[in-house]
Design an enzyme around this catalytic site. Structure first.
Site, mmCIF file in Angstrom:
data_model
loop_
_atom_site.group_PDB
_atom_site.id
_atom_site.type_symbol
_atom_site.label_atom_id
_atom_site.label_comp_id
_atom_site.label_asym_id
_atom_site.label_seq_id
_atom_site.Cartn_x
_atom_site.Cartn_y
_atom_site.Cartn_z
ATOM 1 N N GLY A 27 -83.335 145.314 38.443
ATOM 2 C CA GLY A 27 -84.229 145.876 39.457
ATOM 3 C C GLY A 27 -84.495 147.345 39.213
ATOM 4 O O GLY A 27 -85.633 147.816 39.313
ATOM 5 N N LEU A 28 -83.443 148.072 38.865
ATOM 6 C CA LEU A 28 -83.609 149.504 38.578
ATOM 7 C C LEU A 28 -84.415 149.704 37.315
ATOM 8 O O LEU A 28 -85.218 150.641 37.214
ATOM 9 C CB LEU A 28 -82.241 150.169 38.417
ATOM 10 C CG LEU A 28 -81.528 150.495 39.708
ATOM 11 C CD1 LEU A 28 -80.117 150.981 39.436
ATOM 12 C CD2 LEU A 28 -82.303 151.559 40.478
ATOM 13 N N ASP A 80 -84.069 144.536 45.726
ATOM 14 C CA ASP A 80 -84.805 145.169 44.624
ATOM 15 C C ASP A 80 -86.165 145.717 45.074
ATOM 16 O O ASP A 80 -86.681 146.665 44.488
ATOM 17 C CB ASP A 80 -85.001 144.195 43.457
ATOM 18 C CG ASP A 80 -83.749 144.128 42.578
ATOM 19 O OD1 ASP A 80 -83.000 145.124 42.543
ATOM 20 O OD2 ASP A 80 -83.519 143.090 41.943
ATOM 21 N N CYS A 388 -80.629 151.247 64.750
ATOM 22 C CA CYS A 388 -80.764 149.871 65.257
ATOM 23 C C CYS A 388 -79.548 149.519 66.126
ATOM 24 O O CYS A 388 -79.435 150.027 67.221
ATOM 25 C CB CYS A 388 -80.990 148.887 64.128
ATOM 26 S SG CYS A 388 -81.942 147.462 64.676
ATOM 27 N N LEU A 389 -78.595 148.701 65.640
ATOM 28 C CA LEU A 389 -77.405 148.424 66.439
ATOM 29 C C LEU A 389 -76.713 149.730 66.813
ATOM 30 O O LEU A 389 -76.174 149.868 67.916
ATOM 31 C CB LEU A 389 -76.445 147.519 65.659
ATOM 32 C CG LEU A 389 -75.159 147.135 66.385
ATOM 33 C CD1 LEU A 389 -75.451 146.256 67.596
ATOM 34 C CD2 LEU A 389 -74.190 146.421 65.450
ATOM 35 N N GLU A 412 -76.279 140.755 73.455
ATOM 36 C CA GLU A 412 -75.955 140.088 72.188
ATOM 37 C C GLU A 412 -74.421 140.003 72.034
ATOM 38 O O GLU A 412 -73.879 139.013 71.563
ATOM 39 C CB GLU A 412 -76.526 140.887 70.997
ATOM 40 C CG GLU A 412 -76.103 140.316 69.642
ATOM 41 C CD GLU A 412 -76.422 141.224 68.448
ATOM 42 O OE1 GLU A 412 -76.766 142.406 68.662
ATOM 43 O OE2 GLU A 412 -76.305 140.757 67.315
ATOM 44 N N HIS A 525 -85.471 150.988 61.421
ATOM 45 C CA HIS A 525 -84.685 151.285 60.221
ATOM 46 C C HIS A 525 -85.412 152.317 59.343
ATOM 47 O O HIS A 525 -86.149 151.938 58.433
ATOM 48 C CB HIS A 525 -84.475 150.013 59.400
ATOM 49 C CG HIS A 525 -83.506 149.065 60.015
ATOM 50 N ND1 HIS A 525 -82.157 149.153 59.810
ATOM 51 C CD2 HIS A 525 -83.688 148.005 60.842
ATOM 52 C CE1 HIS A 525 -81.542 148.190 60.471
ATOM 53 N NE2 HIS A 525 -82.454 147.479 61.117
ATOM 54 N N GLU A 527 -84.326 154.048 57.017
ATOM 55 C CA GLU A 527 -83.859 154.067 55.619
ATOM 56 C C GLU A 527 -84.788 153.313 54.678
ATOM 57 O O GLU A 527 -84.784 153.571 53.478
ATOM 58 C CB GLU A 527 -82.428 153.525 55.522
ATOM 59 C CG GLU A 527 -82.243 152.033 55.793
ATOM 60 C CD GLU A 527 -81.992 151.702 57.253
ATOM 61 O OE1 GLU A 527 -82.459 152.479 58.123
ATOM 62 O OE2 GLU A 527 -81.349 150.666 57.528
HETATM 63 N N1 GLN Z 1 -78.094 142.967 66.363
HETATM 64 C C1 GLN Z 1 -79.068 143.845 66.919
HETATM 65 C C2 GLN Z 1 -80.311 143.114 67.360
HETATM 66 O O1 GLN Z 1 -80.548 142.014 66.936
HETATM 67 C C3 GLN Z 1 -79.394 144.978 65.969
HETATM 68 C C4 GLN Z 1 -79.992 144.512 64.687
HETATM 69 C C5 GLN Z 1 -79.937 145.557 63.610
HETATM 70 O O2 GLN Z 1 -79.170 146.494 63.699
HETATM 71 N N2 GLN Z 1 -80.723 145.377 62.557
HETATM 72 O O3 GLN Z 1 -81.083 143.635 68.113
#
Ligand code: GLN
Length: 553
Positions: A27-28, A80, A388-389, A412, A525, A527
């Protein structure tokens, strides 16, 4: 020939296969080749063909498979894709990643619809034709398409892909297709020499499948001298200047420069008969210089479930490095097991860390440990970044420990909580698909995720706005649960700042707190959109805050 077809750009294809063993960095290598071709003014795209049967990696365990990379169009793809996007301007989407499962799914669906008109449906030609059609979708979109075949030559499950690209060579012609084989030339310490036999065998296997490689990329610990290159060339039937050393490097961002020094891009263009201007590799040189000459060091703790494997957090790891580049800092990453943090000893474990990051994740394992880390960062004014989480748990911490809603949780992680500050939002307006989405606990596992790029409006005078320096942004999502608006007023009145929302102000996308050097959680996200040449603003500012914290302590 009519005018329109005369004017259509014909794409040339580079097919990359791997030999000997996996994890050689195909991939790199593909991404680096893309970067070098772009440095000569060409346009590129990529495609990864993965031989496994899963329709996509969305349901696969990151511990086994590495991170699931999300594209703007909401595809859950192989990691990748992340390398491709980080090294080039190419934008990846669902059409850039196919698996055997997806190919078979499509063929079987057609068979059920009777589209094969009663014929016997077979691997050749039906599966191979489906693969070829997937590849040729890219035709005309760019100058050069780089197609990476996952797995290792000799794997049973990879055979239909290998057969498809063998046929494509005849269909496309010599100057429109090129085979590059990445192989291993191991250094045997006891003998004090490198061995070419595994490469010879791998090429033999490839030729048995009907493919003669044009270029060999030889992954090695020590540089290959001219004699060794000649030997490999002779046994593998390639010109000696097509034997390229792919030497181990300190930083993955050095790979394009090494390939260039070895003459790889020049050889590719010669074989494909493409004329370009001189390459401009200055930006890559500058990048590597900056990486190798940091002025500062900063330590970031990452509390996660998959602490053993940096592959599980690939993009996150890279985005933090990019944040370091933007601040002339070397970023040392300390992966901490969230379960260990559950024992409630964050002080010792987090000692010496200049910033704490709680990344995305699914499931309740280690959740209380992550919350402990967040409480610690908030109370001790250590820069904190929740993704996110990580953002959801920051909301839980704030609700429980600042506002006093003791039973606050994400539904959750505790479906029976009396205070679901993070919950399954049943109905919301989906900006990406321009429709109202409805979901509940019984919806399909994958179907209920909010996936891909969504717009987010930023509030002036916040950390988020200071980082992005704009009013509206677009970031990628992959989650099921959301901030519960029933608690919004109470939390906002109690000092939790909502600094980013969906344009209709319904979905909370970013939260911050005041009276803290840098504490930010985002539902998306970031990143996935950071590049070494264009560090993501949130990672840049997080590392900057961590540096300031380090200087103060
Ligand atoms: N588990 C959490 C959700 O479904 C966060 C998901 C995550 O961090 N990508 O909302």
């Amino acid at each position: 020939m009519n005018n329109s077809s005369q004017n259509t750009k014909r794409t040339k294809y580079i097919f990359i296969t791997g030999g000997v063993l996996s994890s050689l960095g195909k991939g790199l290598a593909a991404a680096s080749i893309g970067a070098l071709l772009e440095s000569r003014g060409l346009t590129v795209t990529f495609q990864k063909l993965d031989p496994y049967i899963n329709v996509d990696p969305g349901t696969m365990n990151p511990f086994q498979h590495g991170e699931v990379y999300v594209t703007d169009d909401g595809a859950e793809t192989d990691l990748d894709m992340g390398h491709y996007e980080r090294y080039t301007n190419a934008v990846m989407a669902q059409i850039n990643n196919y698996t055997s499962g997806r190919i078979y799914y499509s063929v079987i669906t057609k068979e059920r619809r009777g589209e094969y008109l009663g014929g016997t449906v077979q691997v050749i030609p039906h599966i191979t034709d489906e693969i070829k059609a997937a590849v040729l979708q890219l035709d005309g979109s760019v100058d050069i398409a780089i197609i990476e075949i996952g797995g290792t030559i000799g794997d049973i499950e990879g055979l239909p892909f290998v057969e498809a690209i063998r046929q494509l060579r005849s269909d496309l012609g010599r100057e429109y297709s090129l085979f590059i084989h990445l192989t291993l030339v191991p250094y045997i310490k006891a003998a004090g020499e490198v061995k070419t036999k595994p490469t010879q065998h791998s090429v033999k296997e490839l030729r048995a499948d009907g493919i003669q490689p044009d270029i060999l990329l030889c992954r090695t610990e020590v540089p290959l001298n001219a004699d060794l290159k000649k030997k490999i060339a002779l046994f593998c039937n390639v010109p000696h200047d097509a034997v390229i050393t792919a030497i181990d490097v300190d930083s993955i961002y050095e790979v394009p420069l090494h390939f260039h020094e070895e003459g790889l891009d020049a050889k590719i263009l010669e074989l494909l008969n493409v004329w370009t201007g001189k390459p401009n590799i200055e930006p890559w040189k500058q990048l590597v210089y900056n990486l190798k000459n940091p002025q500062h060091t900063v330590t970031i703790a990452i509390t996660g479930k998959y602490v053993d494997l940096t592959e599980s957090y690939k993009s996150l790891h890279e985005a933090l490095i990019h944040g370091g580049i933007a601040n002339q800092a070397k970023v040392e990453l300390r992966y901490l097991s969230a379960e260990e943090l559950e024992e409630g000893a964050p002080v010792q474990l987090l000692k010496g860390c200049d910033g704490i990051l709680v990344p995305g994740g699914f499931g309740k394992r280690g959740a209380e440990g992550k919350i402990n880390a967040i409480t610690f960062a908030r109370e001790n004014k250590i820069p904190f970044f929740g993704i996110c989480l990580g953002m959801q748990l920051a909301v839980v911490d704030y609700s429980r420990n600042v506002i006093g809603i003791k039973s606050a949780h994400s539904s959750e992680l505790d479906p029976f909580t009396s205070d679901p500050v993070i919950y399954l939002c049943k109905e919301w307006f989906d900006y990406r698909n321009n429709q109202v989405q409805v979901r509940d606990e019984n919806s399909d596992m994958g179907g209920t995720l909010r996936l891909g790029a969504y717009p987010c409006v930023l509030k002036p005078g916040t950390l988020a706005e200071a980082a992005y320096r704009t009013e509206e942004i677009s970031e990628r999502h992959r989650h099921r649960y959301e901030f519960n608006n029933a608690y919004r007023e109470q939390l906002e009145n109690g000092g939790l700042k909502v600094s980013g929302t969906s344009p209709d102000n319904n979905l909370v996308e970013i939260v911050e707190i005041e009276d803290h050097p840098w504490f930010l959680g985002c539902q998306f996200h970031p990143e996935f959109k950071s590049k070494p040449m264009k560090p993501h603003p949130l990672f840049r500012d997080f590392i900057k805050a961590a540096l300031t914290y380090r200087k103060r302590t």
